[in-house]
Scaffold this motif. Structure first.
Motif, short mmCIF file in Angstrom:
data_model
loop_
_atom_site.label_atom_id
_atom_site.label_comp_id
_atom_site.label_asym_id
_atom_site.label_seq_id
_atom_site.Cartn_x
_atom_site.Cartn_y
_atom_site.Cartn_z
N GLU A 143 15.42 1.84 14.08
CA GLU A 143 16.09 0.51 14.46
C GLU A 143 17.26 0.27 13.50
N PRO A 144 18.39 0.52 13.84
CA PRO A 144 19.25 0.18 12.84
C PRO A 144 19.38 -1.22 12.50
N MET A 145 19.55 -1.75 11.24
CA MET A 145 19.62 -3.13 10.66
C MET A 145 20.95 -3.65 10.10
N GLY A 146 22.15 -3.39 10.86
CA GLY A 146 23.37 -3.43 10.43
C GLY A 146 24.02 -2.32 9.53
N VAL A 147 25.09 -2.60 8.95
CA VAL A 147 25.75 -1.40 8.33
C VAL A 147 26.31 -1.82 7.13
N ASP A 191 0.80 -1.12 0.20
CA ASP A 191 0.06 -0.04 -0.19
C ASP A 191 0.79 1.05 0.09
N GLY A 192 2.12 1.10 -0.75
CA GLY A 192 2.93 2.21 -0.93
C GLY A 192 3.78 2.69 0.50
N GLU A 193 3.65 1.93 1.63
CA GLU A 193 4.53 1.95 2.86
C GLU A 193 5.78 1.86 2.53
N VAL A 194 6.64 2.93 2.97
CA VAL A 194 7.97 2.52 3.03
C VAL A 194 8.58 2.49 4.41
N PRO A 195 8.47 1.42 5.21
CA PRO A 195 8.97 1.28 6.49
C PRO A 195 10.44 1.47 6.90
N TRP A 196 10.99 1.86 6.38
CA TRP A 196 12.72 2.14 6.27
C TRP A 196 13.12 3.68 6.11
N ARG A 197 14.06 3.67 6.61
CA ARG A 197 15.06 4.99 6.36
C ARG A 197 16.52 4.53 6.02
N LEU A 198 17.29 5.41 5.34
CA LEU A 198 18.66 4.93 5.24
C LEU A 198 19.49 6.06 5.64
N VAL A 199 20.53 6.07 6.63
CA VAL A 199 21.27 7.32 7.06
C VAL A 199 22.45 6.99 6.40
N LEU A 200 23.23 7.88 5.70
CA LEU A 200 24.03 8.07 4.78
C LEU A 200 25.37 8.67 5.95
N VAL A 201 26.45 8.04 6.16
CA VAL A 201 27.48 8.52 7.09
C VAL A 201 28.48 9.37 6.33
N ASP A 202 28.43 10.64 6.34
CA ASP A 202 29.52 11.59 5.79
C ASP A 202 30.45 11.68 6.81
N TYR A 250 32.83 4.50 2.73
CA TYR A 250 31.51 5.28 2.99
C TYR A 250 30.35 4.24 3.56
N LEU A 251 29.52 4.92 4.51
CA LEU A 251 28.76 3.84 4.94
C LEU A 251 27.38 4.35 5.16
N ALA A 252 26.69 3.30 4.68
CA ALA A 252 25.07 3.54 4.82
C ALA A 252 24.32 2.64 5.79
N VAL A 253 23.50 2.93 6.59
CA VAL A 253 22.76 2.42 7.78
C VAL A 253 21.52 2.22 7.43
N PRO A 254 20.74 1.09 7.04
CA PRO A 254 19.21 1.14 6.87
C PRO A 254 18.58 0.79 8.25
N CYS A 255 17.59 1.42 8.33
CA CYS A 255 16.86 1.52 9.90
C CYS A 255 15.33 1.15 9.24
N ALA A 289 14.68 -3.81 -0.35
CA ALA A 289 15.23 -2.43 -0.66
C ALA A 289 16.63 -2.49 -0.63
N VAL A 290 17.11 -3.07 0.36
CA VAL A 290 18.62 -3.08 0.73
C VAL A 290 19.12 -3.69 -0.47
N GLU A 291 18.77 -5.11 -0.98
CA GLU A 291 18.91 -5.92 -2.08
C GLU A 291 19.25 -4.85 -3.54
#
Length: 386
Positions: A357-361, A274-285, A298-303, A321-323
């Protein structure tokens, strides 16, 4: 080009192309220039030599009952694969079938590899010839979107490789903005018309293009090789998913932020409910935070974030999404690895909202070595059919 920027022909418009017969079987240690000593060469001629005899003379013959292993040794990147056919990028930068490993015109049980450095081979041959000529070493390539093969240059010396018409105008006054002619490829293809594949004529002379022969050896074939990161068709469409590999060893080269953002856009095409995006991505600059969190450029943290769906559904959507993200990074020439990490430690370092909730790095960078090729796996052991 003349002072108006218009293309000017510096030849009389007449070419002579003839094959050199009687060379015979070339063996390791043979000197190509010596084999051509009786050829009537004139200053300004261009000699086009089939790479096979250069490979033989240089001992690039491999006992290889398993041709595939030789192909993989010569491959830095598998571009596309269909059945037993592999399109590879070689360490020279060429993208071609089977990494140029050839099992034709060689003893049974052996294969021929491309010359170690075809430009250097061309320079060596040119230096020993009695006339001031250009030398092109040619090989056969397939072409995207077209049937049939044609010869192109894989090495050159003393020949202008490209003619750049950009900035000029045509006969109607239209500006030329993208016209760069691959001269040495055109010459290689023309020469193949008199050499042929089965006639035993591995060398041809092209006469009438002396204006393209240069006193210096010149840059060789390098100006024609498009870097992979400029290639709009980096992988065959069937091979996009197969191109993703876990990479943990990176160079120090910086990662372009816009490239990562394109990968995030790809992540956003993953399935949703239903169009819900239940995640965010933190880009670690921040270099300091990256240093504390994970040693990568460079790092990205899916949450995982709160949503109306149950947690298992949200985790599945984040995984998809991560894949997508990892595959797009591979398409951009970047390596990556998704590794677990204590979510409390990550959340504290990144000062995240309590509901995230961070789901790995995900570590991102330019691979220090080409990712290993893995042929498509047999799916049968992983299937249950009802």
């Amino acid at each position: 080009m003349d002072e108006r920027g218009e293309a000017v022909s510096t030849t009389e418009g007449r070419l002579e192309i003839f094959g050199i017969k009687g060379i015979g079987e070339v063996r390791p240690g043979d000197d190509i220039a010596t084999l051509l000593k009786d050829t009537d060469l004139q200053d300004g001629d261009i000699l086009v030599i089939t790479s096979k005899i250069v490979s033989k003379a240089e001992g690039r013959i491999r006992q290889a009952p398993d041709r595939h292993s030789a192909i993989m040794e010569e491959t830095t990147r598998v571009v596309a694969r269909r059945g037993d056919t592999v399109i590879s990028q070689t360490r020279h930068g060429f993208v071609m079938a089977a990494a140029g490993v050839d099992a034709s015109n060689t003893e049974p049980g052996t294969v021929l590899l491309l010359p170690e450095d075809s430009d250097a081979s061309a320079r060596k041959i040119r230096k020993s010839l009695p006339a001031t000529v250009g030398v092109i070493i040619s090989d056969t390539f397939g072409r995207p979107w077209r049937h049939g093969l044609t010869d192109v240059a894989i090495g050159a010396a003393g020949v202008q490789p490209l003619e750049d018409f950009r900035g000029g105008v045509d006969t109607h006054g239209n500006p030329l903005s993208a016209t760069v002619t691959a001269l040495i490829d055109e010459i290689a293809a023309a020469a193949e018309l008199v050499k042929g594949k089965l006639s035993g004529v591995p060398v041809a002379v092209v006469r009438g293009l002396s204006h393209l022969v240069t006193p210096e050896d010149g840059p060789g074939v390098r100006p024609l090789i498009r870097p992979a990161d400029e290639d709009m068709f980096r992988y065959g469409s069937r091979d996009v998913v197969q191109a993703r590999r876990t990479v943990t060893d990176f160079t120090d080269a910086p990662v372009d932020h816009q490239t990562v953002r394109r990968a995030v856009s790809a992540a956003l095409t993953a399935p949703t409910v239903d169009g819900e995006v239940p995640w965010r991505l933190v880009l670690v600059d921040s270099p300091d935070v990256r240093s504390a969190l994970h040693p990568a450029p460079y790092l990205a943290v899916p949450c995982l974030v709160d949503g109306v769906r149950d947690r298992d559904t949200r985790v599945a959507l984040l995984g998809a999404a991560v894949e997508n993200l990892l595959i797009q990074l591979a398409m951009e020439g970047l390596g990556s690895s998704w590794t677990p990490k204590d979510p409390r430690e990550v959340a504290a370092l990144l000062d995240l909202p309590e509901s995230w909730e961070p789901m790995g790095v995900i570590a991102i960078g330019h691979p220090a070595t080409p990712p290993a090729d893995h042929p498509p796996a047999d799916p049968e052991p992983y299937l249950l059919t009802r």
